[in-house]
Design a protein around this motif. Structure first.
Motif, mmCIF file in Angstrom:
data_model
loop_
_atom_site.group_PDB
_atom_site.id
_atom_site.type_symbol
_atom_site.label_atom_id
_atom_site.label_comp_id
_atom_site.label_asym_id
_atom_site.label_seq_id
_atom_site.Cartn_x
_atom_site.Cartn_y
_atom_site.Cartn_z
ATOM 1 N N ASP A 158 0.810 -1.215 0.116
ATOM 2 C CA ASP A 158 0.058 0.049 -0.036
ATOM 3 C C ASP A 158 0.853 1.237 -0.047
ATOM 4 N N THR A 166 -0.283 4.703 -7.741
ATOM 5 C CA THR A 166 -0.990 3.693 -8.243
ATOM 6 C C THR A 166 -1.812 2.895 -7.517
ATOM 7 N N LYS A 167 -2.503 1.873 -8.129
ATOM 8 C CA LYS A 167 -3.241 0.936 -7.385
ATOM 9 C C LYS A 167 -2.977 -0.520 -7.587
ATOM 10 N N LYS A 200 -6.349 1.669 0.876
ATOM 11 C CA LYS A 200 -6.529 2.879 0.117
ATOM 12 C C LYS A 200 -6.197 2.299 -1.229
ATOM 13 N N ASN A 201 -4.893 1.833 -1.540
ATOM 14 C CA ASN A 201 -4.106 1.845 -2.841
ATOM 15 C C ASN A 201 -4.184 0.403 -3.338
ATOM 16 N N SER A 203 -6.974 -2.996 -4.460
ATOM 17 C CA SER A 203 -8.331 -3.802 -4.737
ATOM 18 C C SER A 203 -8.315 -5.081 -4.470
#
Ligand SMILES: Cc1ncc(COP(=O)(O)O)c(C=O)c1O
Length: 405
Positions: A158, A166-167, A200-201, A203
């Motif tokens: 994260d 980025t994610k 947050k970062n 999925s």
């Protein structure tokens, strides 16, 4: 001194002596390979030991798995560690695979940079180097996913993803009978998934549950029973996650040994790898229709070796040795009476009992390796053959060292 002319003459003489139709000097051979000029290039002229793929059998294997996945139905995201070949991955995708699974970040980079979408790295990035590489790859390729089974790793991912703006797409790795990775099923797994969802970062993309103990269990019924046991905890996790209101995601797992059972056992996609070539250890696990030999997929890969010396009864020396990863469980194609023994770095022994059948110096034998993952890692390329004729060469990628593998 050997001049080009004397080299050519001796190469041609050698070709004549051993009955080869054409013999290429090595330099020209490499130039021909580079230009993909395979005229008159047959298995007989290949430098040995080398890996050869029987294209017809290989294509049959790919189609068998692709057709099965469509009919089950279940998605296919084949494992590439077994072949490390972009050429093969592209063919798998062309037949319907939704991406590929990988064992290392290097394999993931090679596949993604080669244009393969939907790469799932099945090992979590624990070192800083791997975390940065996984985050960078996520940025470059938003279809890339990787697994996590640890809160600390998730936190570091994260942080790195935030820094890279980025994610990352995360699949939670859960225990499926193999004690090498995967968080405990049930509440611990669901809690980690919840943490992914609130981070947050990243999925949450679903679950990875590789049941490695089931894959090589001998006998189809015993293998199915093992798979049921190994995946029972995973199914509990998925049910608990649903009850807790978590979004459903992929459930990835399975193997060549369990491909035709896992769609009924809760997986949404298969990570099978070895089916493209098969090896002698897999062939021995038995299948649904043949308890002794696993015949669902063909032996499409062989290692060609040359008999280098023969002075003792019942044995001959070949140029397939320890560096080429000879194993005593390897099998010689069409010669079930031959046994293989390790001898030295570049030497192996073929041994046979009286009456079995002989070989002589200069003969070539084709060998089915015992473990594809290990063996393919020792060779630079696959020579692709239709019958005896070479029709293509595919590089085996990413074998240079730990960080590149
Ligand atoms: C994570 C993972 N998935 C899937 C597989 C299945 O591969 P195969 O079909 O070659 O048994 C393996 C093999 O070791 C693996 O490590």
């Amino acid at each position: 001194m050997t001049t080009r002319r004397t080299f050519l003459a001796s190469a041609m003489a050698a070709g004549a002596a051993f009955g080869n139709s054409k013999t290429f000097p090595y330099q020209e051979f490499e130039q021909r390979i580079a230009k993909k000029d395979f005229r008159d290039m047959t298995k007989d002229v290949l430098p040995t030991p080398c890996m050869v793929v029987d294209l017809d059998l290989f294509e049959k294997n790919l189609k068998t798995m692709a057709d099965y996945a469509k009919s089950a139905p279940i998605q296919l995201r084949p494992h590439v560690k077994v072949h490390k070949s972009l050429d093969i991955a592209k063919r798998q995708v062309a037949l319907g695979a939704i991406g590929v699974t990988t064992a290392t970040i290097a394999e993931s980079e090679l596949m993604s940079r080669g244009g393969i979408k939907g790469v799932l790295w099945t090992k979590q990035p624990a070192s800083n180097n791997n975390i940065i590489r996984a985050v960078n790859l996520s940025k470059a390729d938003p279809t890339f996913m990787f697994v996590v089974d640890d809160y600390g790793v998730l936190a570091k991912v994260d942080e790195a993803a935030a820094a890279a703006k980025t994610k990352c797409r995360i699949v939670v790795s859960v225990y499926a009978g193999l004690t090498r990775q995967g968080i405990a099923n049930g509440q611990p797994a669901v809690d980690l998934a919840k943490r992914v969802l609130s981070t947050k970062n990243v999925s949450f993309e679903g679950w990875m549950a590789y049941s490695g103990g089931a894959s090589h269990t001998k006998g189809w019924e015993a293998r199915r029973q093992k798979s049921v046991e190994d995946l029972s905890g995973v199914n509990e996790t998925v049910a608990l996650a649903k009850k807790a209101g978590l979004p459903s995601g992929i459930v990835s797992g399975g193997s060549t040994g369990t491909y035709n059972m896992d769609h009924e056992l809760g997986l949404t996609e298969l990570e099978c790898g070895s089916y493209v070539f098969m090896d002698s250890i897999y062939r021995a696990v038995g299948g649904k229709s043949n308890g002794e030999v696993y015949t669902d997929f063909e032996n499409s890969l062989s290692i060609i070796a040359t008999v280098d010396s023969k002075h003792h009864a019942g044995q001959a020396t070949i140029d397939y040795g320890n560096k080429a990863l000879i194993q005593t469980t390897d099998q010689v194609k069409g010669m079930p009476w031959m046994r293989l023994e390790k001898q030295g770095a570049e030497y192996g022994i073929l041994r046979w009992n009286d009456g079995g059948g002989e070989t002589k110096v200069g003969d070539r034998v084709e060998i089915y390796c015992s473990n594809l993952d290990m063996s393919t890692n020792c060779y630079d390329r696959y020579y692709i053959a239709r019958g005896n004729q070479i029709v293509d060469v595919w590089p085996i990628m990413g074998r240079a060292g730990a960080a590149q593998r």
